[in-house]
Write a protein that holds these residues in place. Structure first.
Motif, short mmCIF file in Angstrom:
data_model
loop_
_atom_site.label_atom_id
_atom_site.label_comp_id
_atom_site.label_asym_id
_atom_site.label_seq_id
_atom_site.Cartn_x
_atom_site.Cartn_y
_atom_site.Cartn_z
N ALA A 142 7.40 -7.87 6.21
CA ALA A 142 6.33 -8.13 5.24
C ALA A 142 4.99 -8.32 5.94
CB ALA A 142 6.67 -9.37 4.43
N ALA A 143 5.02 -8.99 7.08
CA ALA A 143 3.78 -9.19 7.83
C ALA A 143 3.26 -7.87 8.37
CB ALA A 143 4.01 -10.19 8.96
N LYS A 144 4.19 -7.01 8.84
CA LYS A 144 3.76 -5.72 9.37
C LYS A 144 3.09 -4.89 8.29
CE LYS A 144 7.15 -5.38 13.12
NZ LYS A 144 8.24 -4.60 13.72
N GLU A 145 3.60 -4.96 7.11
CA GLU A 145 2.97 -4.23 6.02
C GLU A 145 1.67 -4.90 5.58
OE1 GLU A 145 3.71 -1.27 4.76
OE2 GLU A 145 5.19 -1.21 6.36
N ARG A 166 -0.44 -13.32 1.83
CA ARG A 166 -1.17 -12.95 3.05
C ARG A 166 -2.52 -12.33 2.70
NH1 ARG A 166 -1.16 -14.45 8.37
NH2 ARG A 166 -2.88 -13.26 9.21
N TRP A 167 -2.51 -11.42 1.74
CA TRP A 167 -3.76 -10.82 1.29
C TRP A 167 -4.70 -11.89 0.75
CZ3 TRP A 167 -6.55 -6.58 1.73
CH2 TRP A 167 -5.94 -5.39 2.13
N MET A 181 -6.00 -12.52 11.64
CA MET A 181 -5.44 -11.72 10.56
C MET A 181 -4.15 -11.00 10.93
SD MET A 181 -8.87 -10.27 8.67
CE MET A 181 -7.93 -9.21 7.57
N ASN A 182 -3.61 -11.27 12.13
CA ASN A 182 -2.31 -10.74 12.52
C ASN A 182 -2.27 -9.22 12.33
OD1 ASN A 182 0.11 -11.54 13.68
ND2 ASN A 182 1.20 -11.63 11.75
N TYR A 183 -1.28 -8.67 11.63
CA TYR A 183 -1.19 -7.23 11.43
C TYR A 183 -2.28 -6.70 10.48
CZ TYR A 183 3.39 -7.16 13.69
OH TYR A 183 4.41 -7.25 14.59
N ASN A 184 -2.97 -7.58 9.81
CA ASN A 184 -4.00 -7.17 8.86
C ASN A 184 -5.36 -6.96 9.50
OD1 ASN A 184 -2.94 -6.66 6.38
ND2 ASN A 184 -3.39 -8.65 5.51
#
Length: 486
Positions: free
Chosen positions: A61-64, A70-71, A286-289
């Motif tokens: 979920a985090a990768k996406e 998260r958003w 923001m990690n993967y974001n």
């Protein structure tokens, strides 16, 4: 490597790309393109950021990056970094600029701010890739780190000093606002207050000061995600009610443009776009974001510009020449609707202040915190003696200035004219020019120079006028019969 689309590469490709930086021709516009942040890479197929460091959350979920929470938290942090209590001075700012002068100014400032924020992230990504290609373990997590990478220790000192000045100035304005609201509420309950003016102000300022201490101990921006959501919601409610109180029935009493006080308008407006000091740390969390930061930035700045512009215009059209430095002071006293607005905005700003103080705390953490104080992830725990004492000391300084110089709009004008103009308009284009100078075509260099000259002019004129107005306001407090025009 051509094109503006998002690319998905592995770490080996990234290292190779960083090594190729020196041989790229200016025709490879994606390396210096300052209108879209193409260097921000989609790393959802990896578990590492641009430094080769592991992400904290490696779940699918985090990768996406598509989980609603998260958003929402990423959006809230970006939005909260760009809007705080300074918007309450926008009607007053339009009083300083005139109606049409203000509308033109807010469009220009919004475009330049958006452009310079993207330049700063572009520079940050290029510098990160250069460090990675050289096998260095340093990370660029703050605006000050960008200054270090470009100018060395002098860059660190210069940028960090400006960040301390600017972010501390924002916090001073926030505390002035919190104290003002508490004073308005208490005065409605205790109408027979016979205490001296300075003692009354001391009490009103001490109350939010004490309540803010626990929030200043927070050591990670991501921990402020939920408070940011709460603050955003309360801010929207407060603004919506304020909009309903605006009648826009004093158009004939407004001025179209005010030349003599226009620089003060630019300072207040620049301070209202508060997020430049938080661009790098917020993007970093923001990690993967991270690769979606430019999209969130554009959305946020469009929203903020529409809010600030419409709020400033309608507030000025409602109160014209009687517009106060804090627009809530124009509301009817001791009315139920006024209570709701004040309470909503009070809590919104209360939860926002720690976000604005965060860059200052990080700078001092580097100076006073020991490596042994940090956990394996490099973060400081909530309870750690020396950094927490430093945070209290910073808050005490904020309290003292807010107490002795309680001029919300003028403080915002000074902070925006001096600190924000340099950080938001001058340094991003200077860093961009220095880092990409061998790759930039002449028209991009010319654009950078023009923005820099705009920032310098705004800084000099706005700072001079703001200091004069603050000095006059202090004199008027000491001697109400003093003629500030003399």
């Amino acid at each position: 490597m051509h094109g503006r689309g998002v690319r998905s590469i592995n770490r080996d490709d990234e290292v190779a790309m960083a090594h190729q930086e020196k041989i790229l021709s200016p025709g490879h516009s994606e390396r210096y393109n300052d209108f879209s942040i193409s260097p921000l890479i989609d790393r959802r197929d990896t578990d590492q950021d641009e430094y080769g460091q592991p992400f904290v959350d490696k779940s699918d979920a985090a990768k996406e990056g598509a989980t609603p929470f998260r958003w929402a938290t990423d959006f809230a942090n970006v939005l909260k970094s760009f809007i705080g209590s300074n918007f309450l001075a926008l009607p007053y700012a339009f009083r300083m600029s005139g109606l049409f002068g203000g509308i033109a100014g807010i469009i220009i400032i919004a475009l330049v701010t958006e452009h310079c924020c993207k330049l700063l992230v572009t520079v940050k990504v290029r510098l990160s890739e250069d460090l990675l290609s050289r096998g260095e373990k340093k990370q660029i997590k703050t605006y000050g780190d960008v200054g270090t990478a470009v100018w060395g220790k002098h860059g660190t000192t210069f940028v960090d000093s400006l960040l301390v000045f600017t972010q501390t100035g924002f916090c001073i304005g926030y505390l002035i606002f919190l104290a003002t609201i508490i004073g308005s509420l208490i005065d409605c309950v205790y109408t027979d207050n016979n205490l001296p003016k300075m003692l009354t102000r001391l009490i009103y300022t001490l109350i939010p000061f004490v309540l803010l201490i626990p929030l200043t101990f927070i050591k990670k921006v991501s921990w402020l995600g939920v408070p940011s959501l709460i603050a955003d919601a309360l801010l929207i409610v407060g603004m919506a009610i304020l909009y309903q109180s605006f009648h826009c029935d004093h158009y004939s009493e407004t001025n179209y443009i005010e030349i003599t006080t226009y620089p003060l308008f630019l300072g207040i407006l620049t301070a209202s776009y508060e997020g430049i000091g938080l661009v790098v740390p917020v993007q970093q969390t923001m990690n993967y974001n991270k690769w979606r930061y430019p999209l969130l930035l554009d959305i946020v700045l469009i929203i903020v510009t529409l809010l600030l512009g419409s709020f400033g215009v309608t507030g000025y059209l409602t109160h014209a020449g009687l517009t106060e430095q804090v627009i809530t002071q124009n509301l009817a006293k001791c009315e139920p609707l006024t209570y709701i607005v004040q309470i909503c905005l009070w809590f919104a700003i209360y939860f926002t202040l720690p976000m604005q103080m965060f860059p200052v705390s990080e700078i001092f953490d580097k100076l006073v915190a020991k490596d042994s104080d940090r956990n394996p992830e490099g973060h400081l725990p909530y309870f750690v003696m020396v950094p927490n004492l430093v945070r209290i000391a910073i808050l005490c300084f904020v309290f003292l200035v807010a107490y002795f110089v309680p001029f919300f709009g003028l403080i915002g004008g000074l902070v925006g004219a001096f600190g924000s103009s340099i950080l938001a308009f001058i340094l991003p284009v200077v860093f961009h020019f220095l880092v990409f100078k061998d790759e930039l075509p002449w028209y991009i260099k010319a654009k950078d120079v023009l923005i820099c000259l705009f920032g310098i002019t705004s800084c000099i004129l706005g700072t001079t006028l703001a200091i004069k107005e603050i000095v006059d306001a202090i004199r008027d407090e000491i001697d109400p019969h003093h003629d500030s025009s003399s």
